[in-house]
Write an enzyme that holds these catalytic residues in place. Structure first.
Site, PDB file in Angstrom:
ATOM      1  CE  LYS A   1     -16.977   1.227  -4.537  1.00  0.00           C
ATOM      2  NZ  LYS A   1     -17.677   2.031  -3.527  1.00  0.00           N
TER       3      LYS A   1
ATOM      4  CE  LYS B   1      -4.081  -2.048   2.157  1.00  0.00           C
ATOM      5  NZ  LYS B   1      -5.023  -2.017   3.310  1.00  0.00           N
TER       6      LYS B   1
ATOM      7  CE  LYS C   1      -9.061 -10.823  -0.600  1.00  0.00           C
ATOM      8  NZ  LYS C   1      -8.509 -10.630   0.769  1.00  0.00           N
TER       9      LYS C   1
END
Length: 342
Positions: free
Chosen positions: A202, A120, A199
């Site tokens: 959204k 991230k 994976k």
């Protein structure tokens, strides 16, 4: 002769209010949660972890909408508040208090080694401290209720191992206060996104929304990525690399799964036909959930009341845990709310 009190194992599960409840959420976790609620063998805590959600950019009004939507969708999927404790993380302020105390026994080196933090933060100029300390708050979520087990996917195992390490350090420093929670790995294979590259998520735009209109749902499923080497209808397929087959394994009957494997590997069935049969399996399970969700949408106060009741129950346990933690760490004045020594 009185019977001995049976103490049920406590299990904690958390889910972020993503705003779009998708097939990955459902097959990967929530369908199993609903089964656990129905069995009533364990003391189940299900938490909508909104404090985790603010580590990335968000709109406050949208977050509140996503929290309410996630709660409604969970109940529609069978996470019945009558059989578990369902609540929102920030409604129990002790989560963030315990996270700060646990940070005192957590090393920066351990946090820096977390794979999700590396992913991230890669290539970003601004990375929030919240993303770095995310695993500490996750540990607090679990330990606040002294959970003995935590259902997790493979991507969360590293975080849970850090939670166990935090428990060992805290208990060594301040005395035995917390149990080491065990990981309970999901039995459902990892559900990839419709692009077959990562994976389902959204944020990656590859999700199949659980409560999408049926026609939209089918059109998205119809275009899902399958076996990249199967270019023609006559080419034998490889189910082991096909996300559609993975969904069949999770949804279809054992007989249908076996038949799907056989007909795919021998080119007796094409990808579209395979998706049509999978759609029948989706319809069988999703139609009742969509009806329940529509009923809950017409009664929004019902879900809000359930969340309030769940938070009250969770708060009582959390407050007792924090009294123990503060006493063990030597925090506070040592007096109760009326000034009397505890």
């Amino acid at each position: 002769m009185s019977q001995a009190l049976v103490v049920r194992p406590r299990v904690f599960s958390g889910i972020q209010p993503s705003g779009e409840f998708h097939i990955g959420n459902w097959l990967g976790a929530v369908r199993a949660w609903a089964a656990q609620v129905a069995e009533q063998k364990e003391d189940l805590f299900f938490c909508i972890v909104d404090a985790h959600a603010i580590t990335l950019d968000y709109e406050p009004a949208d977050l509140r909408r996503r929290i309410e939507g996630m709660a409604r969708d969970l109940v529609a999927c069978g996470v019945d508040p009558e059989g578990c404790t369902l609540f929102v993380q920030s409604d129990v302020r002790e989560h963030t208090e315990l996270a700060w105390y646990l940070a005192s026994v957590t090393s920066m080196g351990d946090l820096g080694r977390m794979t999700q933090f590396k992913e991230k933060s890669a290539g970003k100029e601004h990375v929030s401290v919240g993303i770095f300390t995310y695993p500490v708050l996750m540990a607090a979520d679990i330990l606040l209720y002294k959970a003995s087990a935590v259902p997790v996917g493979e991507d969360q195992v590293q975080h849970l191992e850090l939670t166990r390490e935090i428990v060992r350090r805290f208990n060594h420093r301040f005395g035995e206060r917390f149990p080491e929670p065990a990981a309970r790995l999901t039995k459902t294979p990892r559900i990839m996104g419709l692009d077959g590259q990562a994976k389902m998520s959204k944020s990656k735009g590859n999700a199949l929304a659980l409560f999408e209109d049926r026609e939209v749902f089918w059109n998205r499923l119809k275009g899902a990525f399958t076996d990249p080497q199967r270019l023609r209808r006559s080419d034998p397929g490889r189910p082991e690399v096909c996300n559609i087959y993975t969904m069949h394994q999770a949804l279809s009957t054992p007989e249908q799964v076996d038949l799907t494997y056989k007909e795919c590997t021998t080119a007796q069935r094409g990808c579209i036909d395979c998706k049509k049969i999978l759609m029948e399996s989706f319809d069988r399970e999703l139609v009742p959930l969509r009806i329940k969700r529509a009923e809950l949408e017409a009664r929004p106060a019902e879900v809000r009341e359930a969340l309030a009741e769940g938070a009250n129950k969770a708060r009582r346990i959390a407050q007792e845990t924090m009294r123990e933690v503060r006493d063990a760490m030597g925090l506070g004045s040592g007096a109760d709310s009326e000034g009397r020594p505890r």
